[in-house]
Motif scaffolding. Structure first.
Motif, PDB file in Angstrom:
ATOM      1  N   ARG A  45       0.834  -1.206   0.000  1.00 37.40           N
ATOM      2  CA  ARG A  45       0.000   0.000   0.000  1.00 37.40           C
ATOM      3  C   ARG A  45       0.871   1.260   0.000  1.00 37.40           C
ATOM      4  O   ARG A  45       0.534   2.256  -0.651  1.00 37.40           O
TER       5      ARG A  45
ATOM      6  N   ALA B 123       2.066   1.782  -3.610  1.00 34.56           N
ATOM      7  CA  ALA B 123       0.997   2.307  -4.468  1.00 34.56           C
ATOM      8  C   ALA B 123       0.744   3.778  -4.182  1.00 34.56           C
ATOM      9  O   ALA B 123       0.564   4.590  -5.108  1.00 34.56           O
TER      10      ALA B 123
ATOM     11  N   ALA C 272      -3.541   0.251  -4.760  1.00 36.95           N
ATOM     12  CA  ALA C 272      -2.983  -1.094  -4.692  1.00 36.95           C
ATOM     13  C   ALA C 272      -4.058  -2.136  -4.949  1.00 36.95           C
ATOM     14  O   ALA C 272      -5.205  -1.984  -4.531  1.00 36.95           O
TER      15      ALA C 272
ATOM     16  N   GLY D  27       1.708  -3.650  -5.192  1.00 35.01           N
ATOM     17  CA  GLY D  27       1.803  -2.200  -5.095  1.00 35.01           C
ATOM     18  C   GLY D  27       2.095  -1.491  -6.392  1.00 35.01           C
ATOM     19  O   GLY D  27       1.658  -0.345  -6.590  1.00 35.01           O
TER      20      GLY D  27
END
Length: 387
Positions: free
Chosen positions: A132, A135, A142, A332
């Protein structure tokens, strides 16, 4: 906020298996702990990392060069601009001081192992799963669902085709839709019988990929290609020497199906040369660069930038190694998936406890960092090193 220690131990991951090139009877791996002075939930934040299988532990390089460069650096130069976390890129730069370009060999593994531990610490300090965090930094959302395939099919003393079929059946039974086996460690005729046996076993429940581990010269590679092209394979992997781009390029004339390579290329420059000169086809072929062997995620981000400029999607990347770091990168940064070793190289391979493969995919749990704390057999080994 600073790194107060970096610890390494070399652990055996020996197994009586072999591929077309090496046996794993003396294989080792480096386990690293990056210890910080930060506390979260009453526990000191420690980042963990290890190198992928197939390359030996790098304790000498870690202890003699890269560890001390980080510990000797001014802590202010290793933090991000806000001063509230470590900066993996600045730590990477500190490790690579006084290193000449090229000759990536073993040092890329040592740096990649420490880099994994650094990213684990950074995400834990943020209190987020690494996938996460990646991302968010990319400005994307994500996707916790990641494609995984089961790697196995090694040569093993006394292992006949019945045992090979049973192994592949077990992977399909655990939810995998792609399974992989080794070739090139036997004669072409014997390997064909092995392939026929596996395909008969899995039927239309899964696809088969084959991996030559860089064994073939051009003549042998072509002979195998002519045999393999009758089968609906997921891919034909690492056909010849990883740096023989001319051989790889030639194979497109003999093998129309998907090919895969890259696990033994250790820098963004090597990746660029593969795309420039290796005849790889972005509509069907796969790239297997492994961050744990190739200077870590900091370098892998450069590799992804190179691929984008050359017209390749990150979805064509399915990293080698079967570790949770690449799972986080896949989720990600939108890669095509990740390798998995359901029964080998434990406790380092596999997923956190309770994660199951469903229809060839796993769903990433929301664990801070890389998620090692969710795998009980692995985190116990890691904490022995750190605490």
């Amino acid at each position: 906020m600073r790194i107060i220690d970096i610890r390494e131990v070399t652990k055996p991951i020996a197994s009586p298996i072999r591929n077309a090139y090496i046996d794993f009877s003396k294989m080792t791996a480096s386990l690293v702990a990056v210890v910080t002075d930060v506390e979260r939930d009453g526990r000191r934040v420690v980042g963990y990392g290890f190198n992928s299988n197939g390359r030996y532990g790098q304790g000498g390089l870690i202890r003699e060069r890269f560890r001390d460069r980080i510990l000797d650096a001014d802590p202010d130069t290793l933090r991000n601009d806000a001063g509230d976390n470590l900066d993996p890129h600045r730590i990477w730069a500190a490790m690579m001081q006084n290193e000449k370009p090229g000759g990536h060999g073993e040092r890329s593994v040592a740096v990649g192992t420490i880099d994994m531990a650094v990213w684990d610490a950074v995400a834990k300090i943020e209190g987020k799963p690494l996938f996460r965090l990646l991302a968010e930094r990319k400005g994307a959302e994500a996707d916790p669902r990641v494609f995984v395939y089961a790697a196995g099919g090694y040569y093993y003393p006394g292992k006949d085709n019945t045992a090979l079929r049973q192994e592949m059946r077990s992977y399909v039974g655990r939810g995998y839709t792609v399974v992989k086996m080794k070739i090139g460690g036997a004669s072409l005729d014997e390997d064909q019988r092995r392939i026929d046996a596996v395909l008969e076993e899995i039927g239309d429940e899964a696809q088969l990929a084959v991996d030559a581990n860089g064994r073939f010269d051009l003549e042998t590679a072509i002979a195998y290609a002519k045999m393999l092209r009758q089968y609906p394979l997921f891919w034909y992997e690492e056909i010849g020497d990883p740096l023989d781009y001319q051989l790889q390029a030639a194979m497109a004339d003999f093998y129309p199906g998907p090919m895969a390579t890259g696990e033994n290329l250790f820098s963004h420059q090597d990746a660029r040369n593969l795309i420039r000169h290796g005849g790889m086809r972005p509509d069907r072929d796969w790239l297997q660069f492994d961050c744990a062997l190739s200077y870590g995620l900091v370098e892998y981000l450069r590799t992804l930038e190179v691929l984008e400029t050359l017209g390749w999607s990150p979805r064509r990347c399915i990293p080698h190694g079967g570790h949770q770091m690449s799972l986080n990168i896949a989720a990600g940064l939108g890669l095509g998936g990740n390798e998995s070793y359901p029964d080998l190289f434990q406790p380092y391979g596999g997923f956190p406890d309770g994660v199951r493969v469903e229809d060839g995919h796993i769903t990433m749990p929301d664990l801070p960092g890389i998620g090692f704390e969710g795998k009980s057999d692995l985190i116990s080994v890691m904490r022995d090193l750190a605490e």
